[in-house]
Design a protein around this motif. Sequence first.
Motif, PDB file in Angstrom:
ATOM      1  N   PRO A 152       0.425   2.969   9.489  1.00 63.32           N
ATOM      2  CA  PRO A 152       0.383   4.255  10.186  1.00 63.32           C
ATOM      3  C   PRO A 152      -0.647   4.216  11.310  1.00 63.32           C
ATOM      4  CG  PRO A 152      -0.711   4.421   8.061  1.00 63.32           C
ATOM      5  CD  PRO A 152      -0.070   3.073   8.098  1.00 63.32           C
ATOM      6  N   PRO A 204       0.809  -1.220   0.000  1.00 63.64           N
ATOM      7  CA  PRO A 204       0.000   0.000   0.000  1.00 63.64           C
ATOM      8  C   PRO A 204       0.844   1.273   0.000  1.00 63.64           C
ATOM      9  CG  PRO A 204      -0.992  -1.611   1.454  1.00 63.64           C
ATOM     10  CD  PRO A 204       0.339  -2.181   1.035  1.00 63.64           C
ATOM     11  N   GLU A 205       1.928   1.291   0.770  1.00 62.45           N
ATOM     12  CA  GLU A 205       2.775   2.489   0.813  1.00 62.45           C
ATOM     13  C   GLU A 205       3.658   2.595  -0.427  1.00 62.45           C
ATOM     14  OE1 GLU A 205       6.460   4.154   3.508  1.00 62.45           O
ATOM     15  OE2 GLU A 205       4.664   3.418   4.540  1.00 62.45           O
ATOM     16  N   GLY A 237       0.704   1.882  -3.639  1.00 61.82           N
ATOM     17  CA  GLY A 237      -0.625   2.491  -3.600  1.00 61.82           C
ATOM     18  C   GLY A 237      -1.719   1.492  -3.929  1.00 61.82           C
ATOM     19  N   PRO A 276      -5.094   2.634   5.932  1.00 60.07           N
ATOM     20  CA  PRO A 276      -5.801   3.672   6.672  1.00 60.07           C
ATOM     21  C   PRO A 276      -5.253   3.802   8.096  1.00 60.07           C
ATOM     22  CG  PRO A 276      -7.352   2.230   5.529  1.00 60.07           C
ATOM     23  CD  PRO A 276      -6.004   1.589   5.426  1.00 60.07           C
ATOM     24  N   ARG A 277      -4.999   5.028   8.517  1.00 56.91           N
ATOM     25  CA  ARG A 277      -4.440   5.266   9.850  1.00 56.91           C
ATOM     26  C   ARG A 277      -5.336   4.710  10.952  1.00 56.91           C
ATOM     27  NH1 ARG A 277      -0.859   8.277  12.754  1.00 56.91           N
ATOM     28  NH2 ARG A 277       0.214   8.818  10.830  1.00 56.91           N
ATOM     29  N   GLU A 304     -14.794   0.218   2.714  1.00 60.62           N
ATOM     30  CA  GLU A 304     -13.430   0.617   2.346  1.00 60.62           C
ATOM     31  C   GLU A 304     -12.370  -0.288   2.984  1.00 60.62           C
ATOM     32  OE1 GLU A 304     -14.724   3.494   5.699  1.00 60.62           O
ATOM     33  OE2 GLU A 304     -15.621   2.413   3.997  1.00 60.62           O
ATOM     34  N   MET A 357      -5.158   1.839  -2.759  1.00 59.45           N
ATOM     35  CA  MET A 357      -4.858   2.408  -1.443  1.00 59.45           C
ATOM     36  C   MET A 357      -3.820   3.514  -1.634  1.00 59.45           C
ATOM     37  SD  MET A 357      -4.852  -1.045   0.936  1.00 59.45           S
ATOM     38  CE  MET A 357      -5.001  -0.082   2.426  1.00 59.45           C
ATOM     39  N   PRO A 358      -4.228   4.638  -2.228  1.00 62.67           N
ATOM     40  CA  PRO A 358      -3.277   5.691  -2.596  1.00 62.67           C
ATOM     41  C   PRO A 358      -2.551   6.312  -1.414  1.00 62.67           C
ATOM     42  CG  PRO A 358      -5.544   6.452  -2.813  1.00 62.67           C
ATOM     43  CD  PRO A 358      -5.602   4.978  -2.594  1.00 62.67           C
ATOM     44  N   ASP A 359      -3.122   6.226  -0.232  1.00 63.34           N
ATOM     45  CA  ASP A 359      -2.487   6.808   0.954  1.00 63.34           C
ATOM     46  C   ASP A 359      -1.943   5.738   1.893  1.00 63.34           C
ATOM     47  OD1 ASP A 359      -3.226   9.459   0.139  1.00 63.34           O
ATOM     48  OD2 ASP A 359      -5.263   9.037   0.842  1.00 63.34           O
ATOM     49  N   GLY A 360      -1.755   4.521   1.397  1.00 62.21           N
ATOM     50  CA  GLY A 360      -1.285   3.441   2.252  1.00 62.21           C
ATOM     51  C   GLY A 360      -2.412   2.907   3.115  1.00 62.21           C
TER      52      GLY A 360
END
Length: 450
Positions: A442, A282-283, A286, A321-322, A409, A316-319
């Motif tokens: 994250p 994902p990181e 993406g 989900p926090r 999601e 997963m463009p932002d890695g």
Amino acid sequence: MMGSVSEIVRRSSSRNAKLAKIPLGIAGRAAVGFGKKLVGGDKQQINAGLNQKAAEQLFTVLGELKGGAMKFGQALSVMEAAVPEEFGEHYRDALTKLQAAAPPMPIDKVHRVLDQQLGTKWRDRFQSFDDTPAASASIGQVHRAVWSDGRAVAVKVQYPGADEALRADLKTLSRMTGLFSSVIPGVDVKPLLAEITERTEDELDYRIEAGNQRRFAAAFDGHPHIAIPKVFASTPKVIVTEWLEGTPISALIAAGAQDPEGTRAQRNRIAELMGVFHFSSPELVGLLHSDPHPGNFLVAADGKLAVLDFGACAPMPDGFPRVLGEMLALAVAEDHDALTRLLYEHGWVIPGRTVTPEEIGAYLRPFSDPIRTDSFHFTRTWLQQVAGKASELSSPEMKTARALQLPPEHLMIFRVLGGSVGILAQLDAELGFMNLVRTWVPGFPAERAS
């Protein structure tokens, strides 16, 4: 055109007839078994025989058909380690067979698809093309060839009519979820079928798969331990990629069953590489590779983990989900009050339902072993215990489960997690699960609080 309307109707009717035999056959055997019990037959022996015949019929039909039936069977095969011991080896044997190749497509149909997709002079793009398929999958089969520049390539060709077969199978299978739950204890097939159906259209267009694979190949180019085949050409029904030699993970699983200690170091290493691949993607890319079953992973000759089949990938463009890292950190700390508040805030509790921190703590307890230590040994016994707890319909934990929902999601993330855990249990492997979480998720503290 792939076939006339009458041909499509005939193929669909034939497939539906094969699938329809499953519940009819199982119902008939159940009636015979009931009769034997009435006349004093041994109940345990009779039930074991019924289970074996039901499993054999179910998995034979799924294995013979391509399309959604085989895809569903492959997804189920990942969870064979969760099947309780008392249901016998026939479940494991039949489920594992679903990871193998399906019957091949006649070569004249392969050539016809290549004519339509690459042009009638497609042979000019290859130095050679092997008409014998090297592998068969749910919606296509792979042929080995040599590209015009001399490089060995894999040519994946989609079966004519795969789109109609896939949609028809999934529709038919969705009406049989109760049956599957009775034949395969502890496995909830409804969300699995829903997720496969959701990604159907993307998987039918090989250009989407090629785009995903190019991104993965670029991100992992030069990686010392993970190899992604490069893409040379793609059309909606054909994709040409780099050929990678390797030993399937299923062979490593089988070797581990025969000689647990002799292959333990290799199985642990492959488990770690699979973990690195899934957690880092994902990181780095993406995207999340979302089709975890042993057939999609090879141990290359140089020891690298080779990853195949990128038709199913979650963006997963932002890695990661926090919020998932935050939830996991609270679960590790056993701060169920804060965790429950977070579940409510992010839509994990069905509107109108209520759950307490105590209920959340009890619900998570069977699943929490891997997060209690830095390294965890994933075994069939552990997974069977977890699956058994999750399937006790009258338990307080099941009452809590019915009040919870998985936000859309996050669906693919947990699908991959579940499938990967199934493979880890098959490998009987030890993995530094929490170290991967700290590195790549994250919202989770880099160091555990003392």
